[in-house]
Write a protein that holds these residues in place. Structure first.
Motif, PDB file in Angstrom:
ATOM      1  N   PHE A 197       0.879  -1.443  -0.184  1.00 24.55           N
ATOM      2  CA  PHE A 197       0.409  -0.404   0.208  1.00 24.55           C
ATOM      3  C   PHE A 197       1.136   1.032  -0.030  1.00 24.55           C
ATOM      4  O   PHE A 197       0.195   2.482   0.410  1.00 24.55           O
ATOM      5  N   ILE A 198       2.095   1.550  -0.747  1.00 23.31           N
ATOM      6  CA  ILE A 198       2.991   2.798   0.066  1.00 23.31           C
ATOM      7  C   ILE A 198       2.551   3.567  -0.700  1.00 23.31           C
ATOM      8  O   ILE A 198       2.531   4.942  -0.840  1.00 23.31           O
ATOM      9  N   ASN A 199       1.795   3.405  -2.533  1.00 25.20           N
ATOM     10  CA  ASN A 199       1.425   4.513  -2.768  1.00 25.20           C
ATOM     11  C   ASN A 199       0.001   5.214  -2.001  1.00 25.20           C
ATOM     12  O   ASN A 199       0.019   6.820  -2.335  1.00 25.20           O
ATOM     13  N   PRO A 200      -0.383   4.301  -1.914  1.00 27.43           N
ATOM     14  CA  PRO A 200      -1.866   5.544  -0.712  1.00 27.43           C
ATOM     15  C   PRO A 200      -1.213   5.871   0.602  1.00 27.43           C
ATOM     16  O   PRO A 200      -2.203   7.150   0.629  1.00 27.43           O
ATOM     17  N   ILE A 201      -0.159   5.140   1.144  1.00 29.25           N
ATOM     18  CA  ILE A 201       0.271   5.793   2.180  1.00 29.25           C
ATOM     19  C   ILE A 201       0.943   6.896   1.721  1.00 29.25           C
ATOM     20  O   ILE A 201       0.747   8.211   2.650  1.00 29.25           O
ATOM     21  N   ALA A 202       1.711   7.547   0.796  1.00 29.75           N
ATOM     22  CA  ALA A 202       2.523   8.311   0.493  1.00 29.75           C
ATOM     23  C   ALA A 202       1.677   9.300   0.581  1.00 29.75           C
ATOM     24  O   ALA A 202       1.497  10.149   0.655  1.00 29.75           O
ATOM     25  N   THR A 203       0.692   8.984  -0.126  1.00 25.28           N
ATOM     26  CA  THR A 203      -1.287  10.235  -1.223  1.00 25.28           C
ATOM     27  C   THR A 203      -1.018  10.549   0.290  1.00 25.28           C
ATOM     28  O   THR A 203      -1.280  11.654  -0.305  1.00 25.28           O
ATOM     29  N   GLY A 262       0.710  16.565  -3.791  1.00 27.07           N
ATOM     30  CA  GLY A 262       0.682  16.301  -5.246  1.00 27.07           C
ATOM     31  C   GLY A 262       2.298  15.949  -5.220  1.00 27.07           C
ATOM     32  O   GLY A 262       3.170  15.293  -6.106  1.00 27.07           O
ATOM     33  N   ASN A 263       2.425  15.539  -4.329  1.00 19.30           N
ATOM     34  CA  ASN A 263       4.295  15.117  -4.247  1.00 19.30           C
ATOM     35  C   ASN A 263       4.665  13.707  -3.618  1.00 19.30           C
ATOM     36  O   ASN A 263       5.557  13.315  -2.717  1.00 19.30           O
ATOM     37  N   ALA A 264       3.395  13.031  -3.623  1.00 14.95           N
ATOM     38  CA  ALA A 264       3.734  12.039  -3.221  1.00 14.95           C
ATOM     39  C   ALA A 264       5.169  10.821  -3.698  1.00 14.95           C
ATOM     40  O   ALA A 264       5.460  10.194  -2.717  1.00 14.95           O
ATOM     41  N   SER A 265       5.036  11.277  -4.782  1.00 11.16           N
ATOM     42  CA  SER A 265       7.103  10.002  -5.104  1.00 11.16           C
ATOM     43  C   SER A 265       7.960  10.882  -4.534  1.00 11.16           C
ATOM     44  O   SER A 265       9.049   9.782  -4.265  1.00 11.16           O
ATOM     45  N   GLU A 266       7.292  11.873  -3.498  1.00  5.94           N
ATOM     46  CA  GLU A 266       9.523  12.342  -2.751  1.00  5.94           C
ATOM     47  C   GLU A 266       8.909  11.734  -1.906  1.00  5.94           C
ATOM     48  O   GLU A 266       9.063  10.851  -0.656  1.00  5.94           O
ATOM     49  N   TYR A 267       7.361  10.742  -0.989  1.00  8.36           N
ATOM     50  CA  TYR A 267       6.766  10.430   0.206  1.00  8.36           C
ATOM     51  C   TYR A 267       7.503   9.501   0.353  1.00  8.36           C
ATOM     52  O   TYR A 267       7.877   8.408   0.926  1.00  8.36           O
ATOM     53  N   VAL A 268       6.969   9.060  -1.575  1.00  6.49           N
ATOM     54  CA  VAL A 268       7.394   6.776  -1.276  1.00  6.49           C
ATOM     55  C   VAL A 268       8.375   6.460  -1.260  1.00  6.49           C
ATOM     56  O   VAL A 268       9.023   5.971  -0.306  1.00  6.49           O
TER      57      VAL A 268
END
Length: 505
Positions: A104-110, A116-122
């Motif tokens: 669930f890494i992408n939903p957690i990051a979002t 809108g910076n979810a890629s950084e949070y991933v």
């Protein structure tokens, strides 16, 4: 008195490395503040680390306290079974987290980012999940070292962790950018991957240190046998589960304000306010260290001393001395804020952005004193195996924290969060005293303790708000307060000195 001396010795030995680690973190704060582009970046740093503190509690599953308790309950031949079961729990929780996060890494990051910076949070989440797993698997081996009375090895490994964290942070944040500017070799080395001022290097440094620490603890794990003793495991889980709930609730009480700050005050403003709040909270590091060192020394001591006939009197004396020392540290920090504030100076574009939060520092410090008092009081439900009361107290405190934060943070920002913490801790102290005196009476000198707390807070507020943090007036008040304490505690001090003199002979 000899018991108290043993307690102090344990606290100093096992708390020293934690003190050094926190001090390094404190000394790194001005480097972070001056190298991050603005207060919002430091807000993200605080936001993520507060979420990590929650998951640290979940993965440990209350097993550290449970391990110490069950070592006292089983025969010597069964101590390895306690170790095996304790480690197995942290291994299972770690594997569950690892699998869940990568699914669930992408939903957690979002959800964490929301802008809108979810890629950084991933990227950040990937670092943190391995940090969490490494730290969780190290909990029981470190507890084993404490239980075996091996402070040298314990400290050695902790210091290695500190050194790697410090060196990696300085390399990525301070040294490498300077070397790139003057050296073609380092410019080529960093080409294509290095981002100056990137927050992720702080997390990467932590990851390197955590993984190496776990590797150094391998000798403590060589006796490990992943065979679960089911009857013993049922007893251990029954004891640890309320502690887990209490620990999670405790993290909520201590960190929920910072964890939910970006949700309650969305946008850049919320991150900036959180950055200011997190920075001024760093000025309370010395009290935080005192509380942490106390916890490290307290649990093994309280459990090992519980069968002593004078245990309640000893615990009462520890509480008095603890409150006195905490209040003195609180005052020492408050009266010196006029120069300590330079540790949280911002960068050249915003040099004094964090100083606007200094007005809440005396209250933050007082909250740490209350936290320490509550931790001292909590000994009764651990010694009597009544850990369900930890759940009652912590959950009530957590609910109050949640409700008041939701109401006060949108209205008053971080001052609202500070007031919420004060109310929650006072409530938890009251509940612990009420139930504790029914099930495990300890002869605390309530009037004396309350007097020290109230008078200490009064002097602290007078120094900051009335005398405007004047260095000379504030430290004069501190010396006067110390003189009053020495006079009022002269009999206890004379007794300690007399015993010391007798021991030297």
């Amino acid at each position: 008195m000899s018991s108290i001396k043993k307690f102090v010795s344990d606290t100093v030995i096992y708390g020293f490395t934690t003190i050094v680690s926190r001090m390094i973190s404190f000394l790194m704060t001005p480097i972070y503040l001056q190298n991050f582009k603005d207060a919002a970046v430091y807000g993200v740093y605080s936001y993520l680390y507060n979420w990590v503190s929650m998951w640290n509690a979940v993965l440990a599953f209350g097993m550290e306290t449970t391990y110490f308790r069950f070592l006292q309950k089983v025969d010597a031949k069964d101590k390895e079974r306690v170790f095996n079961n304790s480690f197995a729990v942290t291994l299972i929780t770690s594997l569950l987290l690892l699998v869940s996060v990568f699914i669930f890494i992408n939903p957690i990051a979002t959800w964490l980012d929301g802008e809108g910076n979810a890629s950084e949070y991933v990227k950040f989440i990937k670092y943190f999940v391995f940090i969490l797993v490494a730290d969780a698997l190290a909990v029981i081996p470190f507890a084993k070292l404490r239980a075996q009375g091996r402070p040298i090895r314990y400290s050695y490994i902790k210091f290695i962790n500190i050194f790697i964290t410090l060196f990696a942070n300085l390399f990525f944040i301070v040294f490498l950018p300077k070397w790139i500017a003057v050296s073609g070799f380092w410019a080529d080395f960093a080409s294509g991957w290095f981002q100056e001022g990137w927050l992720g290097y702080v997390f990467l440094s932590n990851l390197l240190a955590s993984v190496l620490t776990l590797f150094l603890l391998v000798p403590e794990m060589l006796t490990l046998r992943l065979r679960i003793d089911k009857p013993l495991m049922r007893s251990m889980l029954a004891y640890s589960f309320p502690i887990l709930i209490a620990n999670i609730s405790f993290i909520i009480n201590e960190n929920l304000d910072k964890m939910f700050f970006p949700k309650l005050l969305p946008g850049e403003y919320g991150k900036t306010e959180l950055g200011i709040y997190a920075a001024v909270t760093k000025l309370a590091v010395f009290l935080s260290l005192f509380v942490t060192a106390f916890r490290l020394g307290a649990e093994p001591f309280f459990f090992s001393h519980a069968k002593n006939e004078n245990a309640p009197r000893t615990y009462a004396k520890i509480m008095e001395y603890f409150v006195i020392l905490m209040v003195l540290v609180m005052l020492g920090i408050t009266v010196n804020l006029d120069w300590l504030k330079y540790f949280i100076k911002g960068n050249e574009l915003q040099p004094d952005v964090y100083w606007q939060g200094l007005k809440v520092v005396p209250f933050i410090l007082f909250n740490f004193v209350l936290l320490g008092a509550y931790m001292n009081l909590s000994v009764w439900y651990k010694l009597t195996d009544q850990t369900r009361f930890a759940v009652y107290i912590s959950v009530i405190g957590a609910l109050v924290t949640i409700v008041l934060n939701v109401v006060l943070i949108p209205l008053y920002s971080y001052p609202g969060a500070v007031v919420t913490t004060t109310i929650a801790y006072l409530l938890m102290i009251g509940l612990s005293l009420y139930w504790g005196q029914k099930y495990y009476p300890v002869p605390y000198h309530f009037l004396k303790i309350v007097l020290y707390l109230v008078s200490g807070l009064g002097v602290s507020l007078a120094s900051f708000f009335i005398f405007d943090s004047n260095f000379w007036i504030g430290n004069g008040l501190l010396l006067l307060f110390c003189a009053i304490i020495i006079f009022s505690e002269r009999k206890n001090i004379q007794q300690l000195l007399a015993q010391r003199k007798s021991n030297l002979k």
